[in-house]
Write an enzyme that holds these catalytic residues in place. Sequence first.
Site, PDB file in Angstrom:
ATOM      1  N   HIS A 143      37.984  33.508  45.423  1.00 42.86           N
ATOM      2  CA  HIS A 143      38.183  34.421  44.301  1.00 42.86           C
ATOM      3  C   HIS A 143      38.043  33.751  42.934  1.00 42.86           C
ATOM      4  CE1 HIS A 143      42.110  32.531  44.274  1.00 42.86           C
ATOM      5  NE2 HIS A 143      42.301  33.035  43.065  1.00 42.86           N
TER       6      HIS A 143
HETATM    7  C1  UD1 Z   1      44.742  35.842  39.336  1.00 43.36           C
HETATM    8  C2  UD1 Z   1      45.146  34.497  38.712  1.00 43.36           C
HETATM    9  C3  UD1 Z   1      44.752  33.382  39.651  1.00 43.36           C
HETATM   10  C4  UD1 Z   1      45.326  33.601  41.039  1.00 43.36           C
HETATM   11  C5  UD1 Z   1      44.905  34.968  41.532  1.00 43.36           C
HETATM   12  C6  UD1 Z   1      45.489  35.258  42.889  1.00 43.36           C
HETATM   13  C7  UD1 Z   1      45.041  34.335  36.272  1.00 43.36           C
HETATM   14  C8  UD1 Z   1      44.292  33.764  35.160  1.00 43.36           C
HETATM   15  N1  UD1 Z   1      44.436  34.266  37.464  1.00 43.36           N
HETATM   16  O1  UD1 Z   1      43.342  35.856  39.457  1.00 43.36           O
HETATM   17  O2  UD1 Z   1      45.255  32.169  39.153  1.00 43.36           O
HETATM   18  O3  UD1 Z   1      44.847  32.595  41.898  1.00 43.36           O
HETATM   19  O4  UD1 Z   1      45.345  35.952  40.605  1.00 43.36           O
HETATM   20  O5  UD1 Z   1      45.061  36.476  43.394  1.00 43.36           O
HETATM   21  O6  UD1 Z   1      46.132  34.822  36.084  1.00 43.36           O
HETATM   22  N2  UD1 Z   1      41.919  43.511  40.602  1.00 43.36           N
HETATM   23  C9  UD1 Z   1      42.069  44.634  41.385  1.00 43.36           C
HETATM   24  N3  UD1 Z   1      43.334  44.935  41.826  1.00 43.36           N
HETATM   25  C10 UD1 Z   1      44.426  44.197  41.538  1.00 43.36           C
HETATM   26  C11 UD1 Z   1      44.261  43.062  40.722  1.00 43.36           C
HETATM   27  C12 UD1 Z   1      43.006  42.733  40.275  1.00 43.36           C
HETATM   28  O7  UD1 Z   1      41.111  45.334  41.676  1.00 43.36           O
HETATM   29  O8  UD1 Z   1      45.536  44.524  41.981  1.00 43.36           O
HETATM   30  C13 UD1 Z   1      40.565  43.156  40.141  1.00 43.36           C
HETATM   31  C14 UD1 Z   1      40.265  43.639  38.738  1.00 43.36           C
HETATM   32  O9  UD1 Z   1      38.942  43.997  38.677  1.00 43.36           O
HETATM   33  C15 UD1 Z   1      40.462  42.403  37.902  1.00 43.36           C
HETATM   34  C16 UD1 Z   1      40.061  41.296  38.844  1.00 43.36           C
HETATM   35  O10 UD1 Z   1      40.458  41.745  40.134  1.00 43.36           O
HETATM   36  O11 UD1 Z   1      39.720  42.450  36.731  1.00 43.36           O
HETATM   37  C17 UD1 Z   1      40.723  39.999  38.526  1.00 43.36           C
HETATM   38  O12 UD1 Z   1      42.140  40.155  38.430  1.00 43.36           O
HETATM   39  P1  UD1 Z   1      42.991  39.180  37.489  1.00 43.36           P
HETATM   40  O13 UD1 Z   1      44.431  39.458  37.632  1.00 43.36           O
HETATM   41  O14 UD1 Z   1      42.404  39.176  36.122  1.00 43.36           O
HETATM   42  O15 UD1 Z   1      42.679  37.739  38.078  1.00 43.36           O
HETATM   43  P2  UD1 Z   1      42.561  37.216  39.582  1.00 43.36           P
HETATM   44  O16 UD1 Z   1      41.139  36.872  39.839  1.00 43.36           O
HETATM   45  O17 UD1 Z   1      43.244  38.138  40.531  1.00 43.36           O
END
Ligand code: UD1
Length: 356
Positions: free
Chosen positions: A204
């Site tokens: 991821h």
């Molecule tokens: C975040 C953390 C990362 C951790 C990871 C674990 C930061 C900078 N990154 O990354 O350190 O390893 O979580 O999972 O805080 N999304 C969904 N549903 C959700 C959450 C996210 O669809 O419930 C999608 C959205 O499109 C979002 C993308 O995933 O834009 C990324 O989510 P985000 O929370 O920004 O970062 P992660 O890649 O999950």
Amino acid sequence: MKFLHVVGARPNFMKAAPVYRSLAERGQEQVLVHTGQHYDALMSEVFFKALEIPSPDESLNVGSASHAHQTAAIMSSFEPVVLARRPDVVLVYGDVNSTVAAALVCSKLGIRIAHIEAGLRSFDRSMPEEINRRVTDQLSDMLFTPSIDGNENLAREGIQKEKVFLVGNVMIDTLIRFLPRADERYAKLRSELSLDRFGLVTLHRPSNVDDEAVFLPMLGLLDELSREMPLIFPVHPRTRQKWSARLEQCNPNLRVIAPLGYLEFLALQKNARVVITDSGGIQEETTYLGTPCLTLRENTERPITVTLGTNILIGRDWGLLRKHFHEAHKGARKKVGCIPLWDGNAAERIAEILGR
Ligand code: UD1
């Protein structure tokens, strides 16, 4: 004393669970705030249930956005909560955007901050988590480290050693507590997924999944390896969103599935011949379980998993990945030494120190 925990993203939940429990057993007053950084049921709610964490007292529902927008949204919705709740200490976990956002708010309000999983460093500032860790540690009043390298990193950055406490790994507390339940789930999972010998994959990190020139060769290689031994690939929403069409084209031995719950994923980690990942926490869990871990990153903020554990940094060396994959396929497992203080009692030590 009143303690306020801030959680937001999947890896926070297994870290907060044992600390919340230890403080509750000591009769401490606690407030749980969920920022909503992760909001899908499979990324959040299922963990609260499996880990027996009470429902949050406050949900900020910030959702996804760019780093600046997400961090700012957490800050502006967290500030009134913290002003109304008036905690003595705010506990922040790990290195996600919710961690640094809450720490920034509390530092300006003069509220004491305790950082759990402090001191980890990848020395790679292109990772957003590295920025989050460094800033959070600078702002924290109490820094709880999982391993001695954390203390060394903090000393090098000029953080007074009186603020730093080597307590061990709270994520491993959760693993130890829930492993028997995960074992109970395995038989069902095994028949549902028709598992015999298998590997497990998670990817991821933006550096791996955002860029087509990086991700597609990686996926091609996983597709190739899965023809030798099936690979179970629970896909993070970030990866799914970007690559759903490509993922559907993979051969059926690369088993692309929805994110799993904590117990199911733990059961698979324990029984896999090999785990291929770019996660931080999984490097630690596989080390504890003795499962070979091939990390698709050039560096790690958890070097102890390489020196004492089962972790091997692969970077993008596909020859190295093939070599270790084949060894693991044959059943090779490194003998691992115990990591000091990864013993299931880290949260107890934290609660004792916080209560002083
Ligand atoms: C975040 C953390 C990362 C951790 C990871 C674990 C930061 C900078 N990154 O990354 O350190 O390893 O979580 O999972 O805080 N999304 C969904 N549903 C959700 C959450 C996210 O669809 O419930 C999608 C959205 O499109 C979002 C993308 O995933 O834009 C990324 O989510 P985000 O929370 O920004 O970062 P992660 O890649 O999950």
